[in-house]
Design a protein around this motif. Sequence first.
Motif, mmCIF file in Angstrom:
data_model
loop_
_atom_site.group_PDB
_atom_site.id
_atom_site.type_symbol
_atom_site.label_atom_id
_atom_site.label_comp_id
_atom_site.label_asym_id
_atom_site.label_seq_id
_atom_site.Cartn_x
_atom_site.Cartn_y
_atom_site.Cartn_z
ATOM 1 N N PRO A 166 0.801 -1.235 0.000
ATOM 2 C CA PRO A 166 0.000 0.000 0.000
ATOM 3 C C PRO A 166 0.823 1.269 0.000
ATOM 4 O O PRO A 166 0.259 2.352 0.113
ATOM 5 N N SER A 167 2.157 1.189 -0.067
ATOM 6 C CA SER A 167 2.984 2.382 0.101
ATOM 7 C C SER A 167 2.817 3.385 -1.034
ATOM 8 O O SER A 167 3.062 4.578 -0.858
ATOM 9 N N GLY A 168 2.429 2.914 -2.237
ATOM 10 C CA GLY A 168 2.301 3.812 -3.374
ATOM 11 C C GLY A 168 3.612 4.140 -4.039
ATOM 12 O O GLY A 168 3.675 5.038 -4.890
ATOM 13 N N LYS A 169 4.676 3.426 -3.699
ATOM 14 C CA LYS A 169 5.997 3.696 -4.263
ATOM 15 C C LYS A 169 6.077 3.197 -5.693
ATOM 16 O O LYS A 169 5.727 2.054 -5.986
ATOM 17 N N GLU A 170 6.535 4.054 -6.595
ATOM 18 C CA GLU A 170 6.685 3.666 -7.992
ATOM 19 C C GLU A 170 7.981 2.886 -8.179
ATOM 20 O O GLU A 170 9.053 3.316 -7.749
ATOM 21 N N LEU A 171 7.874 1.743 -8.849
ATOM 22 C CA LEU A 171 9.028 0.875 -9.084
ATOM 23 C C LEU A 171 9.109 0.524 -10.555
ATOM 24 O O LEU A 171 8.093 0.305 -11.210
ATOM 25 N N LEU A 172 10.310 0.461 -11.062
ATOM 26 C CA LEU A 172 10.547 -0.046 -12.406
ATOM 27 C C LEU A 172 10.999 -1.491 -12.248
ATOM 28 O O LEU A 172 12.078 -1.755 -11.720
ATOM 29 N N ALA A 173 10.136 -2.430 -12.650
ATOM 30 C CA ALA A 173 10.378 -3.853 -12.395
ATOM 31 C C ALA A 173 10.942 -4.530 -13.639
ATOM 32 O O ALA A 173 10.566 -4.211 -14.769
ATOM 33 N N PHE A 174 11.834 -5.491 -13.414
ATOM 34 C CA PHE A 174 12.453 -6.262 -14.490
ATOM 35 C C PHE A 174 12.315 -7.748 -14.165
ATOM 36 O O PHE A 174 12.806 -8.201 -13.126
ATOM 37 N N LEU A 175 11.664 -8.480 -15.050
ATOM 38 C CA LEU A 175 11.513 -9.922 -14.875
ATOM 39 C C LEU A 175 12.505 -10.636 -15.787
ATOM 40 O O LEU A 175 12.431 -10.531 -17.013
#
Length: 505
Positions: free
Chosen positions: A242-251
């Motif tokens: 729920p933090s609302g932190k934007e992350l750039l994710a790499f799978l």
Amino acid sequence: FSSKSTIDIHHRSFTPDVSHSPSVRLVKNRNVTHHRSPSINNIVVKPNTDYMNDNIIPPTPLLSTGLMTIIESTKIGEILCSHLPNMANDYFQYCNSRSQANKSLQIKIDSNENFRSYLKIFQDNTGGLSLNGFLTKPIQRVTRYPLLIEKILKHTLINHPDYESLKQALDCARQLNERINKQISEQESSLRLDWLQQHLIFGSDENSSDGYLLDELVKFNSLNRYNIQRKLILHGLVTKVPSGKELLAFLFNDFLLCSTIKSSSSSTNWQTQIFEQKSTLQLKLYRLPLFLIDIIIANESLNDQLTFSITSKVHEKPLVLKAQQTNVRTLWVKSINNAVEECQAAEKSILADKAMFTIPGNKHNSRAAVARLLLVVQEAQDLMPSNKTLERHRSVDPYCEITVCSLTLKTPFMKRTINPKWNAPMQFLIYNLKEDMIHINIFDNEYFSPNESLGYISVHLTDILPCPLDTFLTKPSLPFTQKVYLNNGSSVIIKCVVQILTTSN
């Protein structure tokens, strides 16, 4: 013809903030408008044989790729088979350079008014087709070869002289597309991994930003722990709940990595900068990566159309993330679950290969066990890491792996020691007291690369018995301890009990 506006044929509704890797620029998935087919007048009689490709079915001796004299009786399939195998490398170079050429062209258009005016005149004189459209034609053409040949084949009778050669030409055309796709995919993946190496700053609670994670120097563009080339499957912007932190994710095909965009870089224009050579985008690692082998499942939330969760073995609570669109969420869930399944299959394959190596022809399948071997792997002494291991790792985390017949068992790994004490119990079945072997291997546990060998030895069971086999069989089954020396001088201490189940032959 920007790669960021090109969408995989299976996911046409995806937004550009999530991208497939290997590239959505794959030849077979180009979302383009087909124009006229190539003219028969453009057929070249003498093909270029400098770039023959072994992965494309070679023509039969009748369909030689040498000089071909086209006469009235020459079959269409023969002409195609003589030329298609030679096209892979040329088309690959063109298709692979097309994206960068488009960017250069766009920069020229944006910065030079005279050039824009000239292109307008050019387009008016060519029936409305732009220069960009002409540059796209070769890419369209290579994707149409299988379709055109298939259409010809459909209207050719089975007993027609051209039928078999057309079938072979269709196979060649399909393999041409597959080969080009594979080459583009591999090269693009390699470039993207190299870009991440330069633009991702490592850092966590216990590591500095010097490229080390878990005491291992991470190299993206390398083999993963399953001895498979690392690939970037999917990347995109997600929000942590729920933090609302934007992350750039790499799978990747071995772990999921989340990063934050450094304050000096803008999170609004990351799409235009990511994987660009002159990009100023800087990313910072957000916590330790989540290894796919530790993921149980990814699920879509029932209460929210954008949220999905990842349940793992290492965290008590699921990791909850929010995508920007529903179809993007579905893509993340599907991609993660598929990658986890492939990871599990790779691990099982490694164990299966070891079992096949130790039992040629599965010769024990139809035989009854004659004894049970109870082992306790107590410790190893004076392990000697190789120079390669020392260059890439700050410490050694050894574990012992023992294979007897079809069964492979291993101890937990011990952190940062060359004298590990495991005291790990194991149990194996013995089918032949004289011939069955015990394979002992000690490895340095890796997270991001194949496990490095720290020593190995293969011995017969009779080699570690405290006395000759005939004498041993007359005595009660009592525990005994042996120190076994490995190939490099290191040693492992094991405690054994051999329980006889039937009378041995």
